[in-house]
Structure formats: structure tokens, C-alpha cells
Motif scaffolding. Structure first.
Motif, PDB file in Angstrom:
ATOM      1  N   SER A  34       7.283  -6.888   3.831  1.00  0.00           N
ATOM      2  CA  SER A  34       7.982  -6.210   2.741  1.00  0.00           C
ATOM      3  C   SER A  34       7.331  -6.649   1.435  1.00  0.00           C
ATOM      4  O   SER A  34       7.350  -7.841   1.093  1.00  0.00           O
ATOM      5  CB  SER A  34       9.469  -6.567   2.739  1.00  0.00           C
ATOM      6  OG  SER A  34      10.113  -6.042   3.869  1.00  0.00           O
ATOM      7  N   GLU A  44       3.070   0.630  -3.068  1.00  0.00           N
ATOM      8  CA  GLU A  44       2.952   1.709  -2.083  1.00  0.00           C
ATOM      9  C   GLU A  44       1.510   1.891  -1.624  1.00  0.00           C
ATOM     10  O   GLU A  44       1.270   2.195  -0.455  1.00  0.00           O
ATOM     11  CB  GLU A  44       3.508   2.996  -2.661  1.00  0.00           C
ATOM     12  CG  GLU A  44       5.023   2.980  -2.828  1.00  0.00           C
ATOM     13  CD  GLU A  44       5.592   4.317  -3.228  1.00  0.00           C
ATOM     14  OE1 GLU A  44       4.836   5.142  -3.788  1.00  0.00           O
ATOM     15  OE2 GLU A  44       6.797   4.542  -2.983  1.00  0.00           O
ATOM     16  N   ALA A  47       0.918  -0.925   0.850  1.00  0.00           N
ATOM     17  CA  ALA A  47       1.710  -0.717   2.062  1.00  0.00           C
ATOM     18  C   ALA A  47       1.083   0.336   2.961  1.00  0.00           C
ATOM     19  O   ALA A  47       1.125   0.220   4.191  1.00  0.00           O
ATOM     20  CB  ALA A  47       3.140  -0.314   1.693  1.00  0.00           C
ATOM     21  N   ALA A  53       4.372  -2.148   6.974  1.00  0.00           N
ATOM     22  CA  ALA A  53       4.672  -2.617   5.625  1.00  0.00           C
ATOM     23  C   ALA A  53       5.503  -1.591   4.877  1.00  0.00           C
ATOM     24  O   ALA A  53       5.408  -0.389   5.135  1.00  0.00           O
ATOM     25  CB  ALA A  53       3.379  -2.895   4.857  1.00  0.00           C
ATOM     26  N   SER A  54       6.306  -2.087   3.947  1.00  0.00           N
ATOM     27  CA  SER A  54       7.097  -1.210   3.092  1.00  0.00           C
ATOM     28  C   SER A  54       7.117  -1.781   1.682  1.00  0.00           C
ATOM     29  O   SER A  54       6.928  -2.993   1.478  1.00  0.00           O
ATOM     30  CB  SER A  54       8.525  -1.066   3.625  1.00  0.00           C
ATOM     31  OG  SER A  54       9.156  -2.333   3.710  1.00  0.00           O
ATOM     32  N   ALA A  55       7.335  -0.922   0.707  1.00  0.00           N
ATOM     33  CA  ALA A  55       7.366  -1.314  -0.699  1.00  0.00           C
ATOM     34  C   ALA A  55       8.808  -1.374  -1.174  1.00  0.00           C
ATOM     35  O   ALA A  55       9.611  -0.487  -0.879  1.00  0.00           O
ATOM     36  CB  ALA A  55       6.582  -0.308  -1.536  1.00  0.00           C
TER      37      ALA A  55
END
Length: 254
Positions: A34, A44, A47, A53-55
């Protein structure tokens, strides 16, 4: 199989510089990541390059943002196992010209932001049988003094003290807490410092960078990847007994 398979890491200041390098190496070892920061675009963009993965856009100086940050991270990848408190700022001014606003911003992001980040994720990291990891990105400014950055030194010394206190408190849970303390590192933050020196002294940005590099005992800038490699090791099973340490990455003693 990666050493961090099935682990979830939260990285603040994760869009650029040291934070981005850490996110990449943890993701490469199998972790879901994260990425947290105030600017959506770099988060982003990074990611999109990583497998899991995330933003998460958040201001770590705000308690409500940190609560929401952890909730968003958990919704994306499950409970958090690893916290990398990396976000920071490094404004400079002579001590006598350090305004209250500069002091409060520096302490707020570097120290209070680290506290809020960790506290918000603590229930996840300390849950049963997780062998959680907390790593603070401090600085050699957390181990010694530098001229013209008294607020930054105070904040980073505070980060090291907080890490050491947490390491003792959390040791019975199996969680390790350490601080990584890079010397002058080749990041956008350093580029900004070099530009500031250049504007005030008339030297070129390259000359300013060379001046900063001389403070590292081996005479060169640290790379973000060197810092990230140390963080990866601290997050690995091999570092289960490394706890309460402030590890200088500076080419020599800090």
C-alpha cells in the motif's frame, strides 16, 4: 516463492525517492504494498508497475487521514504486517531564523506523522503470530547534529527515540522495530536541498550535491536502493532478532 509472500506492507512517502525504492524491493520479495502519500499521480504510476499494489492518498499529519489510510490499505490487501514510516520533509534555516511554522511542519511530518502512522496500524501489526515489522526511515541527522537543520535533527532524533521505546514495548509480541538512518541520499529531497544551496551561494547544483556527498565518509551519495536493501533485510525472517537498532547507511560511522 518470495521471502515476503502473503505479507502486506504499508509504505508512507511511497511515490518517489527512498519510499518508491522500498516499495519496489518489498514487492519484488512477494509483498502486497500500500503506497501512501499526498500526491495521487506518482503513487498510482508506481502502483501500476508493481504486481500487488494500491495507492492511498493521505496526509500523515492528520489523525483522521491515518485512520482512513489503514482502512483503505486493509480493504485492498488485508491486515497490515509491515509498516515503513518513511514520509519526511527537510527544510533548512539558521537556528535563529527557524520560524515556529517551519519547526511545527518539520516535527509534524517527520515525528508526529511517524507516530500517527504506526499507531493507526498497530492493531494489525501486533495481531497474534504475525512477526510484524515496523521500520522508521530516520537519518544520520537522528544520530548527530547538522548545521542549519535544527528542526530536522530534532525530529529525526525523536524518531530514533520513539523506535527504541516501541522496540522494548513490543518485543513480547514478536514485532521488531528499527530505524534506518541514511546519510545524504540521491533523492528528490536532496535535489531540493542542493537547489536551495545553489540559490543562496551561487554555486551550481552539481557543486552543491558534491558538497553534500562529502559529508558521507566514503564521499558519495547513498542510493535509495541501498536503503531499500537494508529495509528488506529487516523485514525478512533472518532479522527476527534485530530489534531497537538505529542502523546508519552512510559509508562509515555516523
Amino acid at each position: 516463492m518470495g521471502v515476503l509472500d502473503h505479507r502486506h506492507a504499508l509504505v508512507t512517502g511511497g511515490g518517489t525517492g527512498i519510499g518508491a525504492a522500498i516499495a519496489k524491493v518489498l514487492a519484488g520479495a512477494g509483498a502486497a504494498v500500500s503506497l501512501v502519500g499526498r500526491r495521487k499521480e506518482p503513487l498510482e504510476a508506481l502502483a501500476a508497475q508493481l504486481p500487488k499494489a494500491s495507492a492511498v492518498v493521505a496526509d500523515i499529519t492528520r489523525e483522521a487521514d491515518c485512520t482512513a489510510m489503514v482502512e483503505a490499505a486493509r480493504a485492498a490487501h488485508g491486515p497490515i504486517d509491515i509498516v515503513i514510516a518513511n514520509a519526511g520533509v527537510a527544510p533548512s534555516a539558521p537556528a535563529g531564523k527557524t520560524s515556529l511554522a517551519l519547526w511545527e511542519e518539520t516535527i509534524g511530518v517527520n515525528l508526529t506523522g511517524s507516530f500517527l502512522t504506526v499507531r493507526s496500524a498497530l492493531a494489525d501489526v501486533t495481531r497474534a503470530k504475525t512477526n510484524g515489522r515496523i521500520v522508521f526511515i530516520s537519518s544520520t541527522a537522528g544520530l548527530k547534529g547538522y548545521a542549519y537543520v535544527s528542526a530536522y535533527c530534532a525530529a529525526k532524533h525523536g524518531v530514533v527515540g520513539y523506535a527504541r521505546a516501541l522496540s522494548v514495548e513490543l518485543a513480547p509480541t514478536g514485532v521488531t522495530v528499527n530505524a534506518v538512518c541514511p546519510g545524504f541520499t540521491d533523492t528528490p529531497l536532496l535535489a531540493g536541498a542542493a537547489d536551495n544551496i545553489s540559490a543562496k551561494t551561487g554555486r551550481s547544483a552539481d557543486e552543491a550535491r558534491a558538497t553534500l556527498a562529502k559529508d558521507n565518509p566514503h564521499g558519495r551519495l547513498i542510493t535509495p536502493e541501498e536503503v531499500a536493501s537494508t529495509v528488506l533485510w529487516l523485514c525478512s525472517p533472518e532479522a527476527d532478532s534485530i530489534n531497537g537498532q538505529a542502523i546508519a547507511i552512510a559509508g562509515g560511522p555516523a
